[in-house]
Design an enzyme around this catalytic site. Structure first.
Site, PDB file in Angstrom:
ATOM      1  N   PRO A   1      44.008  46.256  20.640  1.00  0.00           N
ATOM      2  CA  PRO A   1      45.054  45.285  20.461  1.00  0.00           C
ATOM      3  C   PRO A   1      45.476  44.668  21.746  1.00  0.00           C
ATOM      4  O   PRO A   1      45.431  45.606  22.855  1.00  0.00           O
ATOM      5  CB  PRO A   1      46.128  45.896  19.948  1.00  0.00           C
ATOM      6  CG  PRO A   1      45.629  46.877  18.931  1.00  0.00           C
ATOM      7  CD  PRO A   1      44.320  47.510  19.681  1.00  0.00           C
ATOM      8  N   CYS A   2      45.643  43.414  21.937  1.00  0.00           N
ATOM      9  CA  CYS A   2      46.026  42.782  23.225  1.00  0.00           C
ATOM     10  C   CYS A   2      47.536  42.402  23.547  1.00  0.00           C
ATOM     11  O   CYS A   2      47.649  42.096  24.627  1.00  0.00           O
ATOM     12  CB  CYS A   2      45.186  41.468  23.240  1.00  0.00           C
ATOM     13  SG  CYS A   2      45.831  40.296  22.317  1.00  0.00           S
ATOM     14  N   GLU A   3      48.378  42.968  22.593  1.00  0.00           N
ATOM     15  CA  GLU A   3      49.573  42.409  22.996  1.00  0.00           C
ATOM     16  C   GLU A   3      50.266  42.971  24.305  1.00  0.00           C
ATOM     17  O   GLU A   3      51.011  42.394  24.796  1.00  0.00           O
ATOM     18  CB  GLU A   3      50.664  43.218  21.864  1.00  0.00           C
ATOM     19  CG  GLU A   3      50.441  42.285  20.615  1.00  0.00           C
ATOM     20  CD  GLU A   3      49.433  43.009  19.504  1.00  0.00           C
ATOM     21  OE1 GLU A   3      49.460  43.013  18.442  1.00  0.00           O
ATOM     22  OE2 GLU A   3      48.892  44.091  20.108  1.00  0.00           O
TER      23      GLU A   3
ATOM     24  N   PHE B   1      48.856  43.384  27.113  1.00  0.00           N
ATOM     25  CA  PHE B   1      48.022  42.868  28.361  1.00  0.00           C
ATOM     26  C   PHE B   1      48.406  41.371  28.274  1.00  0.00           C
ATOM     27  O   PHE B   1      48.553  40.786  29.381  1.00  0.00           O
ATOM     28  CB  PHE B   1      46.575  42.910  28.239  1.00  0.00           C
ATOM     29  CG  PHE B   1      46.350  44.379  27.931  1.00  0.00           C
ATOM     30  CD1 PHE B   1      46.657  45.247  29.044  1.00  0.00           C
ATOM     31  CD2 PHE B   1      45.510  44.863  26.839  1.00  0.00           C
ATOM     32  CE1 PHE B   1      46.279  46.651  28.960  1.00  0.00           C
ATOM     33  CE2 PHE B   1      45.260  46.174  26.666  1.00  0.00           C
ATOM     34  CZ  PHE B   1      45.353  47.168  27.642  1.00  0.00           C
TER      35      PHE B   1
END
Length: 396
Positions: free
Chosen positions: A79-81, A83
């Site tokens: 998951p990229c949230e 970053f």
């Protein structure tokens, strides 16, 4: 013999779809969100899917489904949230999500994977491990890769438009090899004209907001891209496609929202309306609920027909307005912008849910969070080439 693959943080199956088209045999997928698991199962029934928090997945759940000598590739798009800088406050938080790359490495060690491919937003390269620390997450990632034996790596940021995706989507990748002699390389983007929104949506009929009438057939018009989205031989999905269009369902919009959409010119968003209308005029529009009280930068962007779209995100329902019609995009239109084939069935989850429950993803969120299959396909072809050269080198 096809190269084997384990799909960590698999989402609805964007990476698997592209790798499958490139000839890979995905053996195991790991995903926490139930709606994504349901969508994945419907489209990749041959894959053993583990519906679990990846941190709880153990080798007994993996080893029976992979070759005894290990797999060729593990992919890990955590998951990229934490970053992302795209209007997201969570980047300021430092929690265990930013260390989930460790799980991709752990799974690769269990599976004795020859290669690991990490994928995330480019902003991961500037995030530190702790507040006020100078050490970067990617530095820690590389150190832990090396400690696990994956000292040979290559890193790159790619734009999806270079690989036939009608969307400006930059993504950061690290490809790491267990064998220090493996010659690593990255996909080379095309120099041909970018695929536009108009080409991406070609052949999909317009739908009328609030009508409840789904469009289930094509217009008959084609583009090279639309033909590719219907080509189940290319995608190796023979037998999964029908002539019926799916998920071309109109949204329900308030009359005031439709009036707002009508005010937008191509390339304009809600931010532009706030700049154009000020003072009493803005107050009048706000009183009529045509304009909201608060300005959201990434809202109601009218797509430009002869350009690629901006990045498709999990908020794509709210962020995009059709380039010609006064409405939000349909699920199928968003899927086209992400390069999912038309036969892809987003059966998991509801059509729309509020962005409150992180354990449920509606169809728009699933699509927006996925890796574009055509970008995954480019990696699949490149990794195929790398692994084939390795076979030849070791057989000499």
């Amino acid at each position: 013999m096809a190269f084997t693959h384990i799909d960590c943080f698999s989402g609805p199956g964007g990476i698997c779809t592209g790798l499958h088209a490139a000839g890979f045999d995905t053996r195991v997928a790991i995903e926490y969100i139930k709606s994504c698991v349901d969508t994945y199962k419907a489209n990749h029934p041959e894959v053993h899917i583990i519906h679990s928090d990846i941190r709880k997945v153990c080798e007994e759940q993996i080893l029976p489904y992979i070759p005894a000598d290990g797999v060729d590739l593990v992919t890990s798009g955590m998951p990229c949230e934490t970053f992302s800088t795209a209007g997201n406050k969570s980047r300021s938080f430092y929690d265990d999500r930013q260390l989930l790359f460790r799980e991709g490495i752990r799974i690769a060690k269990i599976a004795k994977a020859k290669l690991i491919l990490f994928e995330n937003v480019p902003a991961i390269t500037t995030k530190t491990v702790k507040k006020n620390s100078k050490k970067l997450i990617v530095q820690l990632l590389k150190e832990e890769l090396a400690a696990a034996g994956y000292k040979n790596y290559i890193e790159v940021t790619l734009n999806a438009t270079q690989f036939g995706v009608p969307q400006r989507r930059n993504r950061y990748f690290i490809l790491a090899s267990l064998d220090p002699q493996t010659e690593l390389s990255v996909p080379i983007g095309k120099t041909v004209k970018e695929v536009t929104v108009g080409e991406a949506l070609q052949g999909l009929k317009n739908v009328v907001p609030n009508s409840g009438i789904e469009a289930t057939s094509y217009t008959g018009k084609e583009s090279e891209f639309s033909r590719l989205m219907k080509d189940d031989t290319f995608w190796r999905r023979e037998g999964m496609h029908s002539s019926k269009v799916t998920y071309q369902m109109p949204m329900k919009h308030r009359d005031c929202t439709l009036k707002r959409f009508a005010m937008l010119r191509p390339g304009e968003s809600l931010k532009d309306l706030f700049e154009r209308y000020t003072g009493e005029e803005r107050e009048r529009l706000q009183a009529q609920r045509i304009m909201p009280q608060k300005m959201f930068i990434k809202r109601n962007y009218r797509l430009i027909e002869n350009e690629p779209s901006p990045t498709v995100t999990s908020h794509c329902l709210d962020e995009f307005v059709h380039p010609k019609h006064n409405r939000a995009l349909t699920v199928r239109e968003c899927a086209r912008l992400q390069s999912f084939p038309d036969s892809y069935d987003f059966c998991g989850g509801p059509y729309i849910v509020p962005h409150i429950d992180k354990n449920v993803q509606d169809k728009y969120e699933q699509i927006g969070d996925a890796v574009p299959p055509l970008l995954a396909y480019a990696w699949g072809k490149q990794i195929n080439s790398i692994l084939n050269k390795e076979r030849e080198r070791k057989n000499v």
